[in-house]
Write a protein that holds these residues in place. Structure first.
Motif, mmCIF file in Angstrom:
data_model
loop_
_atom_site.group_PDB
_atom_site.id
_atom_site.type_symbol
_atom_site.label_atom_id
_atom_site.label_comp_id
_atom_site.label_asym_id
_atom_site.label_seq_id
_atom_site.Cartn_x
_atom_site.Cartn_y
_atom_site.Cartn_z
ATOM 1 N N GLU A 97 0.828 -1.211 0.000
ATOM 2 C CA GLU A 97 0.000 0.000 0.000
ATOM 3 C C GLU A 97 0.864 1.264 0.000
ATOM 4 O O GLU A 97 0.553 2.212 -0.708
ATOM 5 C CB GLU A 97 -0.914 0.003 1.225
ATOM 6 N N ASP A 98 1.931 1.274 0.801
ATOM 7 C CA ASP A 98 2.787 2.464 0.881
ATOM 8 C C ASP A 98 3.471 2.752 -0.447
ATOM 9 O O ASP A 98 3.601 3.912 -0.855
ATOM 10 C CB ASP A 98 3.840 2.308 1.981
ATOM 11 N N GLU A 99 3.894 1.707 -1.140
ATOM 12 C CA GLU A 99 4.544 1.891 -2.430
ATOM 13 C C GLU A 99 3.550 2.454 -3.449
ATOM 14 O O GLU A 99 3.897 3.313 -4.250
ATOM 15 C CB GLU A 99 5.134 0.570 -2.926
ATOM 16 N N LEU A 100 2.309 1.979 -3.399
ATOM 17 C CA LEU A 100 1.291 2.502 -4.303
ATOM 18 C C LEU A 100 1.000 3.962 -3.979
ATOM 19 O O LEU A 100 0.846 4.783 -4.886
ATOM 20 C CB LEU A 100 0.011 1.663 -4.227
ATOM 21 N N TRP A 101 0.955 4.326 -2.703
ATOM 22 C CA TRP A 101 0.702 5.713 -2.315
ATOM 23 C C TRP A 101 1.790 6.623 -2.898
ATOM 24 O O TRP A 101 1.486 7.693 -3.436
ATOM 25 C CB TRP A 101 0.642 5.848 -0.797
ATOM 26 N N LEU A 102 3.044 6.217 -2.808
ATOM 27 C CA LEU A 102 4.142 7.026 -3.355
ATOM 28 C C LEU A 102 4.008 7.165 -4.878
ATOM 29 O O LEU A 102 4.214 8.249 -5.429
ATOM 30 C CB LEU A 102 5.496 6.404 -3.009
ATOM 31 N N LEU A 103 3.654 6.086 -5.528
ATOM 32 C CA LEU A 103 3.454 6.120 -6.978
ATOM 33 C C LEU A 103 2.314 7.066 -7.343
ATOM 34 O O LEU A 103 2.406 7.826 -8.313
ATOM 35 C CB LEU A 103 3.162 4.700 -7.472
ATOM 36 N N GLU A 104 1.253 7.054 -6.565
ATOM 37 C CA GLU A 104 0.128 7.970 -6.790
ATOM 38 C C GLU A 104 0.591 9.421 -6.745
ATOM 39 O O GLU A 104 0.225 10.226 -7.608
ATOM 40 C CB GLU A 104 -0.939 7.771 -5.721
ATOM 41 N N GLN A 105 1.399 9.756 -5.749
ATOM 42 C CA GLN A 105 1.862 11.134 -5.595
ATOM 43 C C GLN A 105 2.700 11.578 -6.785
ATOM 44 O O GLN A 105 2.578 12.703 -7.270
ATOM 45 C CB GLN A 105 2.649 11.303 -4.289
ATOM 46 N N VAL A 106 3.552 10.683 -7.282
ATOM 47 C CA VAL A 106 4.391 10.999 -8.446
ATOM 48 C C VAL A 106 3.510 11.283 -9.663
ATOM 49 O O VAL A 106 3.703 12.272 -10.367
ATOM 50 C CB VAL A 106 5.377 9.844 -8.736
ATOM 51 N N TRP A 107 2.519 10.432 -9.903
ATOM 52 C CA TRP A 107 1.658 10.598 -11.074
ATOM 53 C C TRP A 107 0.752 11.819 -10.957
ATOM 54 O O TRP A 107 0.494 12.489 -11.960
ATOM 55 C CB TRP A 107 0.854 9.324 -11.324
ATOM 56 N N ILE A 108 0.267 12.107 -9.776
ATOM 57 C CA ILE A 108 -0.548 13.317 -9.590
ATOM 58 C C ILE A 108 0.283 14.550 -9.924
ATOM 59 O O ILE A 108 -0.169 15.456 -10.625
ATOM 60 C CB ILE A 108 -1.118 13.391 -8.156
ATOM 61 N N GLU A 109 1.526 14.578 -9.434
ATOM 62 C CA GLU A 109 2.405 15.716 -9.699
ATOM 63 C C GLU A 109 2.738 15.823 -11.185
ATOM 64 O O GLU A 109 2.741 16.909 -11.757
ATOM 65 C CB GLU A 109 3.695 15.578 -8.887
ATOM 66 N N GLN A 110 2.992 14.697 -11.846
ATOM 67 C CA GLN A 110 3.366 14.706 -13.267
ATOM 68 C C GLN A 110 2.213 15.109 -14.179
ATOM 69 O O GLN A 110 2.427 15.784 -15.181
ATOM 70 C CB GLN A 110 3.857 13.324 -13.699
ATOM 71 N N THR A 111 1.001 14.674 -13.853
ATOM 72 C CA THR A 111 -0.113 14.873 -14.783
ATOM 73 C C THR A 111 -1.052 16.014 -14.416
ATOM 74 O O THR A 111 -1.746 16.525 -15.294
ATOM 75 C CB THR A 111 -0.958 13.589 -14.902
ATOM 76 N N SER A 112 -1.127 16.396 -13.143
ATOM 77 C CA SER A 112 -2.076 17.412 -12.677
ATOM 78 C C SER A 112 -3.455 17.212 -13.330
ATOM 79 O O SER A 112 -3.917 18.063 -14.090
ATOM 80 C CB SER A 112 -1.566 18.820 -12.978
ATOM 81 N N PRO A 113 -4.123 16.095 -13.021
ATOM 82 C CA PRO A 113 -5.351 15.736 -13.739
ATOM 83 C C PRO A 113 -6.619 16.429 -13.233
ATOM 84 O O PRO A 113 -7.675 15.812 -13.111
ATOM 85 C CB PRO A 113 -5.430 14.228 -13.490
#
Length: 128
Positions: A97-113
């Protein structure tokens, strides 16, 4: 006399589906006309992608802007992709779960959806 292989039973098909490894990660639904996207994450990527596609196809998706664009442009104007998969630090541990949370943060920052760039309404992108 011909012999044929018996069809797999429904129970066998369900068992095979349940035994498939679940991949955790990030998925995107991209409007190829406007470039807008819906960013999501899940501990089981296939489930949400199937659910989003189904809800859009029956006109019942909860995201009104996404549903309106789907109705206006049609399904061929959208791409459903797995963007990133969690790679567990310990191969035997499975997705974390923690690894997925970190991945989520990276993608949110990269895409600003959000807003003009995407269909996401809030920063919580994980499907239950």
């Amino acid at each position: 006399m011909t012999t044929s292989t018996p069809a797999r039973s429904r129970a066998e098909q369900k068992r095979e589906y349940r035994e498939q490894p679940r991949r955790a990660g990030i998925y995107l639904i991209r409007n190829t006309v406007s470039g807008k996207l819906l960013l999501g994450s899940s501990m089981n990527l296939q489930g949400p992608l199937n659910r989003h596609r189904f809800m859009l196809s029956i006109g019942g998706h909860p995201n009104r802007a996404l549903q309106a664009d789907w109705q206006r442009l049609g399904p061929d104007a959208f791409e459903f992709t797995i963007a990133d998969v969690v790679t567990p630090q310990d191969e035997e541990a499975g997705p974390q779960e923690d690894e997925l949370w970190l991945l989520e943060q990276v993608w949110i920052e990269q895409t600003s959806p959000f807003g003009e760039r995407g269909y996401n309404l809030h920063p919580r992108i994980r499907d239950a």
